[in-house]
Motif scaffolding. Structure first.
Motif, PDB file in Angstrom:
ATOM      1  N   ALA A 156      76.729  46.501  82.933  1.00 51.68           N
ATOM      2  CA  ALA A 156      77.683  45.565  83.519  1.00 51.68           C
ATOM      3  C   ALA A 156      77.197  45.038  84.862  1.00 51.68           C
ATOM      4  O   ALA A 156      76.559  45.752  85.636  1.00 51.68           O
ATOM      5  CB  ALA A 156      79.036  46.248  83.697  1.00 51.68           C
ATOM      6  N   THR A 157      77.521  43.768  85.127  1.00 53.75           N
ATOM      7  CA  THR A 157      77.139  43.152  86.393  1.00 53.75           C
ATOM      8  C   THR A 157      78.298  42.352  87.003  1.00 53.75           C
ATOM      9  O   THR A 157      78.085  41.439  87.780  1.00 53.75           O
ATOM     10  CB  THR A 157      75.920  42.224  86.212  1.00 53.75           C
ATOM     11  N   GLY A 158      79.513  42.725  86.681  1.00 52.79           N
ATOM     12  CA  GLY A 158      80.658  41.960  87.159  1.00 52.79           C
ATOM     13  C   GLY A 158      81.284  42.487  88.428  1.00 52.79           C
ATOM     14  O   GLY A 158      82.325  41.990  88.849  1.00 52.79           O
ATOM     15  N   ARG A 159      80.649  43.505  89.058  1.00 52.81           N
ATOM     16  CA  ARG A 159      81.234  44.108  90.253  1.00 52.81           C
ATOM     17  C   ARG A 159      80.304  43.932  91.452  1.00 52.81           C
ATOM     18  O   ARG A 159      79.202  43.415  91.339  1.00 52.81           O
ATOM     19  CB  ARG A 159      81.515  45.588  89.996  1.00 52.81           C
ATOM     20  N   SER A 160      80.759  44.403  92.597  1.00 53.91           N
ATOM     21  CA  SER A 160      79.983  44.280  93.828  1.00 53.91           C
ATOM     22  C   SER A 160      78.597  44.914  93.678  1.00 53.91           C
ATOM     23  O   SER A 160      78.430  45.907  92.952  1.00 53.91           O
ATOM     24  CB  SER A 160      80.708  44.977  94.983  1.00 53.91           C
ATOM     25  N   PHE A 161      77.626  44.313  94.358  1.00 53.77           N
ATOM     26  CA  PHE A 161      76.247  44.813  94.420  1.00 53.77           C
ATOM     27  C   PHE A 161      75.503  44.667  93.098  1.00 53.77           C
ATOM     28  O   PHE A 161      74.461  45.303  92.900  1.00 53.77           O
ATOM     29  CB  PHE A 161      76.199  46.286  94.865  1.00 53.77           C
ATOM     30  N   SER A 162      75.988  43.836  92.169  1.00 55.90           N
ATOM     31  CA  SER A 162      75.325  43.675  90.877  1.00 55.90           C
ATOM     32  C   SER A 162      74.961  42.214  90.645  1.00 55.90           C
ATOM     33  O   SER A 162      75.518  41.313  91.280  1.00 55.90           O
ATOM     34  CB  SER A 162      76.221  44.184  89.744  1.00 55.90           C
ATOM     35  N   ASP A 163      74.025  41.989  89.709  1.00 54.19           N
ATOM     36  CA  ASP A 163      73.543  40.629  89.457  1.00 54.19           C
ATOM     37  C   ASP A 163      73.005  40.544  88.038  1.00 54.19           C
ATOM     38  O   ASP A 163      72.074  41.272  87.677  1.00 54.19           O
ATOM     39  CB  ASP A 163      72.440  40.275  90.454  1.00 54.19           C
ATOM     40  N   ALA A 164      73.572  39.654  87.226  1.00 52.98           N
ATOM     41  CA  ALA A 164      73.204  39.544  85.812  1.00 52.98           C
ATOM     42  C   ALA A 164      71.768  39.071  85.627  1.00 52.98           C
ATOM     43  O   ALA A 164      71.046  39.584  84.762  1.00 52.98           O
ATOM     44  CB  ALA A 164      74.168  38.602  85.094  1.00 52.98           C
ATOM     45  N   ASP A 165      71.337  38.083  86.390  1.00 54.76           N
ATOM     46  CA  ASP A 165      69.966  37.591  86.249  1.00 54.76           C
ATOM     47  C   ASP A 165      68.961  38.661  86.641  1.00 54.76           C
ATOM     48  O   ASP A 165      67.905  38.816  86.005  1.00 54.76           O
ATOM     49  CB  ASP A 165      69.748  36.342  87.103  1.00 54.76           C
ATOM     50  N   VAL A 166      69.273  39.416  87.689  1.00 52.22           N
ATOM     51  CA  VAL A 166      68.354  40.455  88.164  1.00 52.22           C
ATOM     52  C   VAL A 166      68.223  41.577  87.138  1.00 52.22           C
ATOM     53  O   VAL A 166      67.123  42.075  86.881  1.00 52.22           O
ATOM     54  CB  VAL A 166      68.817  40.998  89.523  1.00 52.22           C
ATOM     55  N   ILE A 167      69.338  41.997  86.526  1.00 52.74           N
ATOM     56  CA  ILE A 167      69.238  43.101  85.569  1.00 52.74           C
ATOM     57  C   ILE A 167      68.429  42.694  84.341  1.00 52.74           C
ATOM     58  O   ILE A 167      67.620  43.468  83.825  1.00 52.74           O
ATOM     59  CB  ILE A 167      70.637  43.644  85.179  1.00 52.74           C
ATOM     60  N   ARG A 168      68.586  41.468  83.884  1.00 53.28           N
ATOM     61  CA  ARG A 168      67.800  41.016  82.733  1.00 53.28           C
ATOM     62  C   ARG A 168      66.314  40.943  83.076  1.00 53.28           C
ATOM     63  O   ARG A 168      65.460  41.328  82.268  1.00 53.28           O
ATOM     64  CB  ARG A 168      68.320  39.660  82.241  1.00 53.28           C
TER      65      ARG A 168
END
Length: 205
Positions: A156-168
Motif C-alpha cells: 500500500a502507498t496511500g498513507r504518509s511517507f509512501s509513494d506508488a511510483d517509487v515502490i514500483r
C-alpha cells in the motif's frame, strides 16, 4: 545443521494517519538449531520468543518502521540481547512509535548479515516506507519483502511517507532481478514467487 525458516502469524493493530486497523502479521525467523535472525517484531514478544525457541538471536531485522512491524522491537531486544537493525530513512516512522529510544544498527543497500553460515542480503526498496528493505537469502531461494511486495502486487502507498511510483520502481530494480522461482515471503498474507508477481505487474503496465 540445516538452515531453515520458522514462521508464525501474530495478530494486533496497525495505526497511522489517525486510523487504526486490526492486522495479522507474518513473523519470520531464519537460522539453524543454534542461532537465528528475527525479521520484524510484530505485536507480541512471547509469540516471537516461541518461534525463536531458545536459540541465540543475532539480530532483529526490521523491514520498515510501521508500528505493526516494530512496536515490540525494544522489548524483544531486552529479552534476547540482540541489536535492532533498521534503515535510517525510516526514522520519522520509528519516532511515531518510539520517542525515547532508537535502533542499534543502520541498514544499507547491499549489506550482508551472517547467520548460521548463510548470508542475508539487504535490498533497499523504498515506496511503502522511505527506509523499507527486503532481505534476500540465496541459500534458501527466497526473499522476505515486508510490505513492499505481496501476493497480488505492491504494498500500500496511500498513507504518509509512501509513494506508488517509487515502490514500483523499487520492485522492478531490486526484486525483479532475482530469479523468477525465488519464493516471496511477505509481511502479511500468503507467500508467492518473483515470477508470478512480475507477470502480474507487467500486465498492469
Amino acid at each position: 545443521m540445516a538452515l531453515r525458516i520458522d514462521h508464525a502469524v501474530v495478530s494486533g493493530t496497525f495505526s497511522l494517519d489517525g486510523e487504526t486497523h486490526e492486522v495479522d502479521n507474518n513473523l519470520w525467523v531464519v537460522g539453524d538449531d543454534d542461532e537465528c535472525v528475527v525479521i520484524d517484531a510484530p505485536h507480541d514478544v512471547d509469540a516471537i520468543l516461541e518461534a525463536v525457541g531458545g536459540r541465540t538471536v543475532k539480530a532483529i531485522l526490521l523491514t520498515h518502521a510501521h508500528d505493526d512491524h516494530c512496536r515490540v522491537a525494544p522489548a524483544l531486544r531486552d529479552a534476547v540481547r540482540a541489536p535492532i537493525l533498521l534503515h535510517p530513512d525510516d526514522r520519522p516512522l520509528w519516532e511515531l512509535t518510539h520517542t525515547d529510544e532508537l535502533w542499534d544498527v543502520d541498514l544499507e543497500d547491499g549489506q550482508s548479515i551472517k547467520v548460521a553460515g548463510a548470508s542475508l542480503k539487504v535490498l533497499h526498496t523504498p515506496g511503502h516506507a522511505p527506509g523499507a528493505v527486503c532481505v534476500y537469502v540465496h541459500d534458501l531461494d527466497c526473499v522476505f519483502t515486508g510490505d513492499t511486495l505481496f501476493s497480488g502486487g505492491p504494498g500500500a502507498t496511500g498513507r504518509s511517507f509512501s509513494d506508488a511510483d517509487v515502490i514500483r520502481a523499487s520492485i522492478r530494480s531490486a526484486l525483479f532481478r532475482l530469479p523468477p522461482e525465488t519464493v516471496v515471503h511477505t509481511g502479511h498474507g500468503p507467500s508467492t514467487t518473483i515470477g508470478e508477481e512480475q507477470a502480474g505487474l507487467d500486465s498492469d503496465g
